[in-house]
Design a protein around this motif. Structure first.
Motif, PDB file in Angstrom:
ATOM      1  N   ASN A  62     -53.413 -36.626 130.310  1.00 52.69           N
ATOM      2  CA  ASN A  62     -53.029 -37.830 129.533  1.00 52.69           C
ATOM      3  C   ASN A  62     -54.255 -38.660 129.082  1.00 52.69           C
ATOM      4  O   ASN A  62     -54.180 -39.528 128.166  1.00 52.69           O
ATOM      5  CB  ASN A  62     -51.801 -38.342 130.686  1.00 52.69           C
ATOM      6  N   HIS A  63     -55.529 -37.951 128.784  1.00 50.71           N
ATOM      7  CA  HIS A  63     -57.116 -38.185 128.598  1.00 50.71           C
ATOM      8  C   HIS A  63     -56.609 -40.253 129.050  1.00 50.71           C
ATOM      9  O   HIS A  63     -57.153 -40.496 128.332  1.00 50.71           O
ATOM     10  CB  HIS A  63     -56.249 -38.692 127.554  1.00 50.71           C
ATOM     11  N   SER A  69     -61.578 -33.821 127.946  1.00 48.74           N
ATOM     12  CA  SER A  69     -61.050 -33.173 129.482  1.00 48.74           C
ATOM     13  C   SER A  69     -59.904 -32.226 129.377  1.00 48.74           C
ATOM     14  O   SER A  69     -59.712 -31.772 130.465  1.00 48.74           O
ATOM     15  CB  SER A  69     -60.124 -35.068 129.416  1.00 48.74           C
ATOM     16  N   VAL A  70     -59.688 -31.938 128.344  1.00 51.20           N
ATOM     17  CA  VAL A  70     -58.826 -30.227 128.464  1.00 51.20           C
ATOM     18  C   VAL A  70     -59.421 -28.861 128.375  1.00 51.20           C
ATOM     19  O   VAL A  70     -59.519 -28.544 128.969  1.00 51.20           O
ATOM     20  CB  VAL A  70     -57.644 -30.301 126.351  1.00 51.20           C
ATOM     21  N   GLN A  83     -46.514 -39.760 130.271  1.00 47.78           N
ATOM     22  CA  GLN A  83     -47.660 -39.713 131.818  1.00 47.78           C
ATOM     23  C   GLN A  83     -49.001 -40.675 131.653  1.00 47.78           C
ATOM     24  O   GLN A  83     -49.340 -41.004 132.811  1.00 47.78           O
ATOM     25  CB  GLN A  83     -48.635 -38.677 131.561  1.00 47.78           C
ATOM     26  N   LEU A  84     -48.402 -41.754 130.948  1.00 44.64           N
ATOM     27  CA  LEU A  84     -49.439 -43.238 130.753  1.00 44.64           C
ATOM     28  C   LEU A  84     -49.671 -44.725 131.679  1.00 44.64           C
ATOM     29  O   LEU A  84     -48.013 -44.636 132.171  1.00 44.64           O
ATOM     30  CB  LEU A  84     -49.716 -43.621 129.285  1.00 44.64           C
ATOM     31  N   PRO A  85     -49.734 -44.756 132.221  1.00 46.16           N
ATOM     32  CA  PRO A  85     -49.260 -46.577 132.934  1.00 46.16           C
ATOM     33  C   PRO A  85     -49.132 -47.535 131.472  1.00 46.16           C
ATOM     34  O   PRO A  85     -49.269 -47.193 130.212  1.00 46.16           O
ATOM     35  CB  PRO A  85     -50.768 -46.653 133.349  1.00 46.16           C
ATOM     36  N   GLU A  86     -48.263 -48.133 132.682  1.00 48.70           N
ATOM     37  CA  GLU A  86     -47.094 -48.488 131.535  1.00 48.70           C
ATOM     38  C   GLU A  86     -47.982 -49.487 131.006  1.00 48.70           C
ATOM     39  O   GLU A  86     -46.859 -49.771 129.966  1.00 48.70           O
ATOM     40  CB  GLU A  86     -46.495 -49.223 132.960  1.00 48.70           C
ATOM     41  N   HIS A  87     -49.448 -49.929 130.784  1.00 45.53           N
ATOM     42  CA  HIS A  87     -49.496 -51.197 129.789  1.00 45.53           C
ATOM     43  C   HIS A  87     -50.324 -50.135 128.689  1.00 45.53           C
ATOM     44  O   HIS A  87     -50.787 -51.111 127.584  1.00 45.53           O
ATOM     45  CB  HIS A  87     -51.133 -51.625 130.328  1.00 45.53           C
ATOM     46  N   LEU A  88     -50.188 -49.465 128.880  1.00 52.11           N
ATOM     47  CA  LEU A  88     -51.067 -48.262 127.211  1.00 52.11           C
ATOM     48  C   LEU A  88     -49.316 -47.293 126.921  1.00 52.11           C
ATOM     49  O   LEU A  88     -49.970 -47.004 125.757  1.00 52.11           O
ATOM     50  CB  LEU A  88     -51.453 -47.570 128.481  1.00 52.11           C
TER      51      LEU A  88
END
Length: 465
Positions: free
Chosen positions: A152-153, A209-210, A329-334
C-alpha cells in the motif's frame, strides 16, 4: 488504526467466456459509445497523440474495441489491435496478483515483517533531515516494515529522482538502483543501504516497493519472477503478448513512445532506455514497471479481477482475495488524504497494488463509482475496473506523462463511456450482490478457502495499529 471497508460487489460475468457483444446486450447505447473513439480521435487529428488502442467490456461482453492513429508516425505504421505497449506501472497490479496467489498458498501473511524473508531490510534507517554541511541525518526505524506496507506504499521506500529531489530519492538514483544489467538481488542490496523517507506506516509515498514484491515472489516461489508470471498468470489467462521484453519476431508490433519537444511537437523519445531495453531479454525483471502488453491481454487480466479472480473457467484468485486487494488498506488518517506530490490523489485510498476511488466527486481521475479501482503507466496507459457498473476499460497509448500538453485521456474516455450506459447499476441497490452470479464467483466454489479464519490477521484492523 487501519480503516478497512469491504465492497461486496460481484460481476455479472461470472465464469462465462469473455466474448464480444453488442452494446445493447450489455445495457449500453451503440451510437453513444461511438463517442469514445470520436473524442479520442480528435487528439490524434490535432497531433497531440500519435495513436492509441482502447477496449472495454461490460457484463463480460466486449462492447468497444478501437484503434486510432499510428504506432509509428515516421513510417506511418497504423495502430493495430495487437500493437504492443510499454505498460510501465500497470505492471504493479499484475505483481500484486502474483503476491496474492502466494498469500493464498500461505507463503506469507500481510502482517509479516519483510525482514523475515529479506533480512537486508532489518534495522532500516529513516531520513530525518540534513545537517549544516548537507549530510543526511537519520534515525532507526521504530518498527519493522510489513508486507502490507509494501503493497500500500506506506513502507517509506523512495523511488528515485522521477519522484522529486528529496535526498532519499536522489540517493536511490545515485545508487543506480534500477540498473538494467543487474539482478533483483542487486537491487535489494542497494535499496537496503538507502534510508526510508518516513517511519513505516506513517505516510504514503509511491515507491519502489512493488519491485521489492517481485523479489519476494522469487524468494517465496523458488522461481524467477518472470517465469512465475508466465506459468501462473500469463499462460492461464492467454495473455500471449505480455512479458518483460518483446521477442524479435514481434519487434514490428511494438509502438514507438513519444514526448513533446519545446514546440509541443511529438518526438520519439525512450526516456528510460538506460534502465530497461524492451527489445532485449531483461536481467532486471521489475515488478513495478517492466512489462509490455496489449490492450486485449490487459483486458483479460482486468476482467479476471472483476469476475472475482476467475476468467474463462480458470481461477487465479479466490473472490475474498480480490476483495481484499480492492479494499482500502491504508491507516485511517491517510484515507481520502493522499498527497499528490507523493503519488496520491484526493478522494482516493489504496488497496493492495491498486488505487481505489472512495469519494467519486472529490477524485481528480473522475471516478463515477465508489469502489472503482484503477492505475496507469508512465507512458500514458490507463485502466479502471468498476464493480458497481460491472465494467472494465483499458486504454493504451505511448506518450510520456508529466508534461502540461498531454491530454487527460482517462477523463475523456471515461465521460464518454459512462454516457453510453442505459441501465446504470447504481440505480438498483441489489443488482451487484453476489447472488446475481449464483454459480460462478460465490465463495461456496471454494468453501474452505475464503473464510477469514484461513489467515486470521489479514483483514483485521489490529494488523497495523
Amino acid at each position: 488504526m487501519m480503516c478497512i471497508t469491504f465492497f461486496s460487489l460481484q460481476s455479472h460475468a461470472g465464469s462465462k467466456k469473455l466474448r464480444f457483444g453488442s452494446p445493447e446486450s450489455a445495457g449500453m447505447d451503440s451510437e453513444k459509445i461511438k463517442q469514445v473513439a470520436q473524442n479520442l480521435q480528435v487528439l490524434v487529428d490535432e497531433e497531440r497523440l500519435a495513436g492509441m488502442v482502447t477496449i472495454a467490456a461490460r457484463h463480460g461482453k466486449i462492447v468497444h474495441y478501437e484503434t486510432m492513429g499510428y504506432q509509428d508516425i515516421a513510417t506511418k505504421t497504423p495502430m493495430e489491435k495487437d500493437t504492443i505497449f510499454r505498460v510501465y506501472s500497470m505492471s504493479k497490479p499484475i505483481t500484486g496478483v502474483a503476491m496474492m496467489m502466494l498469500f493464498e498458498e500461505k507463503k506469507f501473511r500481510l502482517s509479516d515483517p519483510v525482514e523475515k524473508y529479506i533480512p537486508e531490510f532489518a534495522d532500516m534507517q529513516v531520513y530525518v533531515g540534513l545537517d549544516d554541511d548537507g549530510n543526511m541525518i537519520t534515525e532507526p526505524a521504530n518498527s519493522s516494515i510489513t508486507i502490507r506496507q509494501l503493497m500500500n506504499h506506506t513502507a517509506g521506500f523512495g523511488y528515485g529522482t522521477m519522484m522529486g529531489n528529496h535526498p532519499v530519492h536522489v540517493m536511490l538514483s545515485e545508487a543506480n538502483n534500477f540498473d538494467a544489467d543487474s539482478s533483483l538481488q542487486d537491487m535489494i542490496t542497494k535499496m537496503s543501504t538507502v534510508p526510508l523517507l518516513f517511519q513505516p506506516g506513517t505516510n504514503f509515498s509511491y515507491s519502489a516497493s512493488v519491485d521489492i514484491q517481485g523479489y519476494l515472489v522469487e524468494k517465496l516461489s523458488g522461481q524467477r519472477f518472470g517465469e512465475f508470471l508466465q506459468e501462473r498468470i500469463f499462460e492461464p489467462l492467454e495473455m500471449n503478448d505480455t512479458a518483460f521484453y518483446v521477442p524479435v519476431e514481434k519487434h514490428d508490433r511494438l509502438a514507438e513512445v513519444y514526448h513533446y519537444d519545446i514546440n509541443s511537437k511529438l518526438v520519439e523519445q525512450e526516456l528510460y532506455g538506460n534502465v530497461i531495453r524492451f527489445k532485449e531479454e531483461q536481467m532486471l525483471e521489475a515488478g513495478g514497471w517492466g512489462l509490455v502488453s496489449t490492450a486485449m491481454d490487459y483486458l483479460r487480466f482486468s476482467q479476471m479481477l472483476l469476475n472475482g479472480g476467475k476468467l474463462d473457467g480458470v481461477r487465479l484468485l479466490k473472490p475474498k482475495t480480490v476483495r481484499m486487494m480492492r479494499t482500502n488498506q491504508l491507516p485511517e488518517h491517510l484515507v481520502n488524504n493522499l498527497d499528490p506530490l507523493l503519488g496520491g490523489q484526493p478522494g482516493a485510498s489504496f488497496g493492495l497494488n491498486f488505487g481505489i476511488v472512495e469519494d467519486p466527486e472529490g477524485n481528480p481521475v473522475g471516478g463515477y463509482s465508489k469502489g472503482e479501482y484503477y492505475w496507469g503507466g508512465a507512458a500514458g496507459t490507463w485502466f479502471w475496473i468498476d464493480p458497481v457498473e460491472d465494467l472494465v476499460f483499458v486504454g493504451m497509448v505511448q506518450q510520456f506523462a508529466g508534461q502540461p500538453q498531454i491530454p487527460d485521456v482517462r477523463m475523456i474516455s471515461k465521460h464518454a463511456f459512462y454516457q453510453a450506459i442505459t441501465d446504470s447499476e447504481s440505480d438498483d441497490d441489489d443488482t451487484d450482490s453476489e447472488s446475481d452470479d449464483d454459480d460462478t464467483d460465490s465463495e461456496s466454489d471454494d468453501d474452505d478457502t475464503d473464510s477469514e479464519s484461513d489467515d486470521d490477521d489479514t483483514d483485521s484492523e489490529s494488523d497495523d495499529d
